[in-house]
Design an enzyme around this catalytic site. Sequence first.
Site, short mmCIF file in Angstrom:
data_model
loop_
_atom_site.label_atom_id
_atom_site.label_comp_id
_atom_site.label_asym_id
_atom_site.label_seq_id
_atom_site.Cartn_x
_atom_site.Cartn_y
_atom_site.Cartn_z
N ASP A 88 6.58 -3.83 -2.79
CA ASP A 88 7.54 -4.49 -1.90
C ASP A 88 6.79 -5.32 -0.87
O ASP A 88 5.59 -5.13 -0.65
CB ASP A 88 8.46 -3.47 -1.21
CG ASP A 88 7.70 -2.54 -0.26
OD1 ASP A 88 6.60 -2.10 -0.62
OD2 ASP A 88 8.22 -2.27 0.84
N GLU A 153 7.28 0.61 1.14
CA GLU A 153 6.24 0.76 2.17
C GLU A 153 6.55 -0.09 3.38
O GLU A 153 6.37 0.35 4.52
CB GLU A 153 4.87 0.39 1.60
CG GLU A 153 3.70 0.94 2.40
CD GLU A 153 3.24 0.05 3.55
OE1 GLU A 153 2.45 0.50 4.36
OE2 GLU A 153 3.71 -1.12 3.64
N1 BES Z 1 -1.10 -3.14 4.44
C1 BES Z 1 -0.43 -2.81 5.62
C2 BES Z 1 -1.19 -1.88 6.54
C3 BES Z 1 -2.48 -2.42 7.06
C4 BES Z 1 -2.63 -3.73 7.43
C5 BES Z 1 -3.54 -1.57 7.18
C6 BES Z 1 -3.84 -4.20 7.89
C7 BES Z 1 -4.74 -2.03 7.68
C8 BES Z 1 -4.89 -3.36 8.02
C9 BES Z 1 0.89 -2.15 5.30
O1 BES Z 1 1.56 -2.76 4.24
C10 BES Z 1 1.79 -2.27 6.47
O2 BES Z 1 2.07 -3.33 6.94
N2 BES Z 1 2.25 -1.16 6.95
C11 BES Z 1 3.21 -1.08 7.98
C12 BES Z 1 3.65 0.34 7.99
C13 BES Z 1 4.95 0.59 8.63
C14 BES Z 1 6.08 -0.23 8.11
C15 BES Z 1 5.26 2.07 8.54
C16 BES Z 1 2.59 -1.49 9.30
O3 BES Z 1 1.42 -1.20 9.57
O4 BES Z 1 3.30 -2.10 10.09
ZN ZN Z 2 0.61 -3.18 2.74
#
Ligand code: BES
Ligand code: ZN
Length: 455
Positions: A88, A153
């Site tokens: 997603d 996610e």
């Molecule tokens: N891939 C990201 C997380 C991420 C980004 C980790 C950059 C390390 C460096 C992930 O898809 C994401 O965006 N996660 C969300 C999680 C939330 C919706 C619970 C986030 O970090 O905002």
């Molecule tokens: Zn991600």
Amino acid sequence: MKAALDYATQNADAFVDQLKDLLRIPSISTDSAYNADTRRAADWLADDFRKIGIPNVDVMETGGHPIVYAEIGSDPDKPTVLVYGHYDVQPPDPLELWDSPPFEPVEKDGIIYARGSCDDKGQAFMHVKAAEAYLETTGELPVNLKFMIEGEEESGSVNLVPFIEKHKELLKADVVLISDTSLFAPGVPSITYGLRGLAYVEVTLTGPARDLHSGVYGGGIENPVNALCKMIADLHDENHHVTVEGFYDAVRALSNEEREGFRALPFDEAAWLEEAGAPATKTEDGFSTLEGITARPTLDVNGIWGGYIGKGAKTVLPSQANAKISCRLVPDQTPGDITEKLRRHFEKHVPDTMTLDFKDLHGGHGAIVDTKAPAMKAAAEAMEAVFGQPPYFTREGGSIPVVADFKRLLGLDSVLMGFGLDSDAIHSPNEHFGIDRFHQGIEASIRFLDAYSRQ
Ligand code: BES
Ligand code: ZN
């Protein structure tokens, strides 16, 4: 392994074309208008797994978007690796800021522009192609491999924990492999050992029952937008510490050793700032920028609205004011505790001229993984072979809540071997992913599976 690496090189262009097909599917999990597309992305992945000769593929139902599961091998003499990723994507808004449509991938100067190109379709797909490279050459993998690619996610993975709890046996593995993070810098390999958690809330203040004429009522009725702005402004003190009572209670202190480690990293703060496009940095007193963005908790308003925001001027005293607020958490803060502390803070400070509605939207735990685990050594070996230099071990500020869930529910450590860059504009307009990094990721995945099988 050599044959698999050669296969990946020979099929490099085909892999990119396939990725573009996946990127054309607008699998925006948070918006139910895209439910059919989100499912289409799951089906597309399942089909690709079947095409590369994996018999055991399932699009598994959850209470929301499905989870794509695939499994290769069940040799008791081999370790089992569970690859986690997500198909997603974030909404592409604001659309007008994209140079090309978000779901029509464009290749320019070796870079693919599309929503999800980096986060996380491009990175999850690297592991699918690594598996293909083995299956099409040696016909088997050096490890037993399981894939679990989820579709929620970016909207909080609300159905993921129940799914893991229900399928503990199916998900049994020795380690989890995830590519959903970043390289330390272009060409500089890293393995991420820390991620932040998240607590996400929405607050609404309601004053008068309807919007009022600000001349007739202003001065006699308190304005909810004024009040909310004041409450939000008071959430930080002059040292940029969060003022919510007990906010820092559970924060695990940084050891001197870890802080030295941070200082030793080749962090180019000026380049980082320029890329962010902001005039200056701002960090909590007493901490470096790198610590502030990876290892300290934060509180940010993600959106604020209320009153008249159309063209021109309208003299109105709005009935309501709203804000979406999220905190990035570090171990050992928990989303439940921080959300309750925020709730108490808002309840205590809301003026008696209005009512408060406080919603818990979602949350997730941060994580610190064991850098000494055997799989970490395998990942470091793979990264060094690909980049010609050993990886740094870094923490990152984003959140992948499932990392803590895998540990808590299945006892599994995760290896975070990411190929993004902070400048890839994930969650922003013009998200992109370097094709060189896509191929490096495939190579690293092939090498990791081989190295881990030898540990
Ligand atoms: N891939 C990201 C997380 C991420 C980004 C980790 C950059 C390390 C460096 C992930 O898809 C994401 O965006 N996660 C969300 C999680 C939330 C919706 C619970 C986030 O970090 O905002
Ligand atoms: Zn991600």
